[in-house]
Write a protein that holds these residues in place. Sequence first.
Motif, PDB file in Angstrom:
ATOM      1  N   ASP A 139       0.920  -1.411  -0.287  1.00 44.43           N
ATOM      2  CA  ASP A 139       0.395   0.276   0.137  1.00 44.43           C
ATOM      3  C   ASP A 139       0.886   1.479  -0.351  1.00 44.43           C
ATOM      4  O   ASP A 139       0.514   2.833   0.081  1.00 44.43           O
ATOM      5  CB  ASP A 139      -0.816  -0.271   1.201  1.00 44.43           C
ATOM      6  N   CYS A 140       2.342   1.468  -0.234  1.00 49.24           N
ATOM      7  CA  CYS A 140       2.583   2.431  -0.747  1.00 49.24           C
ATOM      8  C   CYS A 140       2.378   3.382   0.438  1.00 49.24           C
ATOM      9  O   CYS A 140       2.511   4.403   0.247  1.00 49.24           O
ATOM     10  CB  CYS A 140       2.866   3.164  -2.029  1.00 49.24           C
ATOM     11  N   THR A 141       3.223   2.536   1.917  1.00 49.67           N
ATOM     12  CA  THR A 141       3.166   3.197   3.657  1.00 49.67           C
ATOM     13  C   THR A 141       1.799   4.083   3.354  1.00 49.67           C
ATOM     14  O   THR A 141       1.890   4.827   4.218  1.00 49.67           O
ATOM     15  CB  THR A 141       4.267   3.957   3.106  1.00 49.67           C
ATOM     16  N   GLN A 142       1.248   3.320   2.870  1.00 50.63           N
ATOM     17  CA  GLN A 142      -0.323   4.369   3.076  1.00 50.63           C
ATOM     18  C   GLN A 142      -0.563   5.592   2.476  1.00 50.63           C
ATOM     19  O   GLN A 142      -1.562   6.047   2.717  1.00 50.63           O
ATOM     20  CB  GLN A 142      -1.107   3.814   4.637  1.00 50.63           C
ATOM     21  N   HIS A 143       0.388   5.933   1.742  1.00 43.13           N
ATOM     22  CA  HIS A 143       0.044   6.944   0.844  1.00 43.13           C
ATOM     23  C   HIS A 143      -0.244   7.531  -0.742  1.00 43.13           C
ATOM     24  O   HIS A 143       0.582   8.216  -0.980  1.00 43.13           O
ATOM     25  CB  HIS A 143       1.898   7.874   1.008  1.00 43.13           C
ATOM     26  N   GLY A 144      -0.631   5.522  -1.278  1.00 43.98           N
ATOM     27  CA  GLY A 144      -0.393   5.949  -2.860  1.00 43.98           C
ATOM     28  C   GLY A 144      -0.982   4.430  -3.033  1.00 43.98           C
ATOM     29  O   GLY A 144      -1.400   3.358  -2.095  1.00 43.98           O
ATOM     30  N   VAL A 145      -0.949   4.040  -4.437  1.00 41.88           N
ATOM     31  CA  VAL A 145      -1.514   2.708  -4.938  1.00 41.88           C
ATOM     32  C   VAL A 145      -0.128   1.812  -5.134  1.00 41.88           C
ATOM     33  O   VAL A 145       0.564   2.481  -5.984  1.00 41.88           O
ATOM     34  CB  VAL A 145      -2.693   3.081  -5.562  1.00 41.88           C
ATOM     35  N   CYS A 146      -0.074   0.246  -5.929  1.00 41.97           N
ATOM     36  CA  CYS A 146       1.088   0.211  -5.955  1.00 41.97           C
ATOM     37  C   CYS A 146       0.949  -0.377  -7.325  1.00 41.97           C
ATOM     38  O   CYS A 146       0.250  -1.149  -7.417  1.00 41.97           O
ATOM     39  CB  CYS A 146       1.624  -1.230  -5.003  1.00 41.97           C
ATOM     40  N   ASN A 147       1.742   0.046  -8.085  1.00 39.86           N
ATOM     41  CA  ASN A 147       1.061  -0.349  -9.571  1.00 39.86           C
ATOM     42  C   ASN A 147       2.722  -1.537  -9.253  1.00 39.86           C
ATOM     43  O   ASN A 147       4.101  -1.350  -9.639  1.00 39.86           O
ATOM     44  CB  ASN A 147       1.720   0.701 -10.635  1.00 39.86           C
ATOM     45  N   THR A 148       2.527  -2.716  -9.613  1.00 41.55           N
ATOM     46  CA  THR A 148       2.896  -3.904  -9.524  1.00 41.55           C
ATOM     47  C   THR A 148       3.823  -3.866 -10.419  1.00 41.55           C
ATOM     48  O   THR A 148       4.432  -5.410 -10.545  1.00 41.55           O
ATOM     49  CB  THR A 148       1.820  -5.466  -9.554  1.00 41.55           C
ATOM     50  N   ALA A 149       2.996  -3.975 -12.206  1.00 37.90           N
ATOM     51  CA  ALA A 149       3.241  -4.458 -13.831  1.00 37.90           C
ATOM     52  C   ALA A 149       5.074  -3.575 -13.216  1.00 37.90           C
ATOM     53  O   ALA A 149       6.329  -4.141 -13.896  1.00 37.90           O
ATOM     54  CB  ALA A 149       3.088  -4.063 -14.481  1.00 37.90           C
ATOM     55  N   LEU A 150       5.257  -2.476 -12.334  1.00 37.41           N
ATOM     56  CA  LEU A 150       5.716  -1.415 -12.309  1.00 37.41           C
ATOM     57  C   LEU A 150       6.695  -1.258 -11.605  1.00 37.41           C
ATOM     58  O   LEU A 150       8.659  -0.841 -11.100  1.00 37.41           O
ATOM     59  CB  LEU A 150       5.886   0.185 -13.131  1.00 37.41           C
ATOM     60  N   HIS A 151       6.066  -1.546 -10.386  1.00 34.91           N
ATOM     61  CA  HIS A 151       7.052  -2.039  -8.945  1.00 34.91           C
ATOM     62  C   HIS A 151       7.153  -0.614  -8.805  1.00 34.91           C
ATOM     63  O   HIS A 151       8.534  -0.441  -7.431  1.00 34.91           O
ATOM     64  CB  HIS A 151       8.555  -2.872  -9.318  1.00 34.91           C
ATOM     65  N   GLU A 152       6.388   0.331  -8.821  1.00 34.20           N
ATOM     66  CA  GLU A 152       6.652   1.245  -7.613  1.00 34.20           C
ATOM     67  C   GLU A 152       5.340   1.568  -7.674  1.00 34.20           C
ATOM     68  O   GLU A 152       4.065   1.492  -7.671  1.00 34.20           O
ATOM     69  CB  GLU A 152       7.375   2.924  -9.017  1.00 34.20           C
ATOM     70  N   CYS A 153       5.517   2.852  -6.990  1.00 38.61           N
ATOM     71  CA  CYS A 153       3.885   3.525  -6.291  1.00 38.61           C
ATOM     72  C   CYS A 153       3.721   4.741  -6.779  1.00 38.61           C
ATOM     73  O   CYS A 153       4.046   5.613  -7.479  1.00 38.61           O
ATOM     74  CB  CYS A 153       4.138   4.096  -4.315  1.00 38.61           C
ATOM     75  N   VAL A 154       2.253   4.815  -6.480  1.00 41.36           N
ATOM     76  CA  VAL A 154       1.366   5.911  -7.556  1.00 41.36           C
ATOM     77  C   VAL A 154       0.905   7.054  -6.509  1.00 41.36           C
ATOM     78  O   VAL A 154      -0.103   6.752  -5.116  1.00 41.36           O
ATOM     79  CB  VAL A 154       0.933   5.769  -8.617  1.00 41.36           C
ATOM     80  N   CYS A 155       1.972   7.636  -6.094  1.00 41.00           N
ATOM     81  CA  CYS A 155       1.284   8.376  -4.499  1.00 41.00           C
ATOM     82  C   CYS A 155      -0.023   9.435  -5.091  1.00 41.00           C
ATOM     83  O   CYS A 155      -0.178   9.845  -5.840  1.00 41.00           O
ATOM     84  CB  CYS A 155       2.570   9.956  -3.983  1.00 41.00           C
ATOM     85  N   THR A 156      -0.918   9.318  -3.746  1.00 41.11           N
ATOM     86  CA  THR A 156      -2.093   9.810  -3.773  1.00 41.11           C
ATOM     87  C   THR A 156      -1.951  11.392  -3.543  1.00 41.11           C
ATOM     88  O   THR A 156      -1.003  11.810  -2.956  1.00 41.11           O
ATOM     89  CB  THR A 156      -2.391   9.624  -2.245  1.00 41.11           C
ATOM     90  N   PRO A 157      -2.869  12.093  -4.282  1.00 39.36           N
ATOM     91  CA  PRO A 157      -2.871  13.914  -4.372  1.00 39.36           C
ATOM     92  C   PRO A 157      -2.504  14.537  -3.114  1.00 39.36           C
ATOM     93  O   PRO A 157      -2.908  13.709  -1.996  1.00 39.36           O
ATOM     94  CB  PRO A 157      -3.616  13.908  -4.624  1.00 39.36           C
ATOM     95  N   GLY A 158      -1.336  15.130  -2.581  1.00 43.89           N
ATOM     96  CA  GLY A 158      -0.989  16.013  -1.570  1.00 43.89           C
ATOM     97  C   GLY A 158       0.541  15.268  -1.042  1.00 43.89           C
ATOM     98  O   GLY A 158       0.958  15.719  -0.254  1.00 43.89           O
ATOM     99  N   MET A 159       0.841  13.889  -1.273  1.00 41.54           N
ATOM    100  CA  MET A 159       2.357  13.442  -0.909  1.00 41.54           C
ATOM    101  C   MET A 159       3.134  13.524  -1.802  1.00 41.54           C
ATOM    102  O   MET A 159       2.629  13.475  -2.843  1.00 41.54           O
ATOM    103  CB  MET A 159       1.494  11.972  -0.176  1.00 41.54           C
ATOM    104  N   TRP A 160       4.519  13.110  -0.679  1.00 44.26           N
ATOM    105  CA  TRP A 160       5.277  13.072  -2.407  1.00 44.26           C
ATOM    106  C   TRP A 160       6.139  12.331  -1.887  1.00 44.26           C
ATOM    107  O   TRP A 160       6.917  11.349  -2.566  1.00 44.26           O
ATOM    108  CB  TRP A 160       6.087  14.095  -2.061  1.00 44.26           C
TER     109      TRP A 160
END
Length: 93
Positions: free
Chosen positions: A72-93
């Motif tokens: 859950d990307c430290t509860q500040h985003g959504v995990c894109n498992t295909a790319l192994h990277e987080c997509v941050c929730t707006p307002g988070m960096w």
Amino acid sequence: MGPGCENICDATHGTQSPMNSGNCLCDGCYTGKGCNIECDGHGKCVNGACQCKVGWRGSKCEVPGCPGNETDCTQHGVCNTALHECVCTPGMW
């Protein structure tokens, strides 16, 4: 194992059961047709359990994840498992 005895069941990390069946049952941290892949190639076996590299999770490091909390990307985003990277929730960096 196999019709031409072309596949090896690694006796260190697996057992062919039943004999001459072509089925290699893997121990602990190992996967693969011949039980020769440690932690699905994405980690190391430590004391009988896989310790996964960043971006991988699961009992044998077989599930793609993300940095942070891996799911859950430290509860500040959504995990894109295909790319192994987080997509941050707006307002988070």
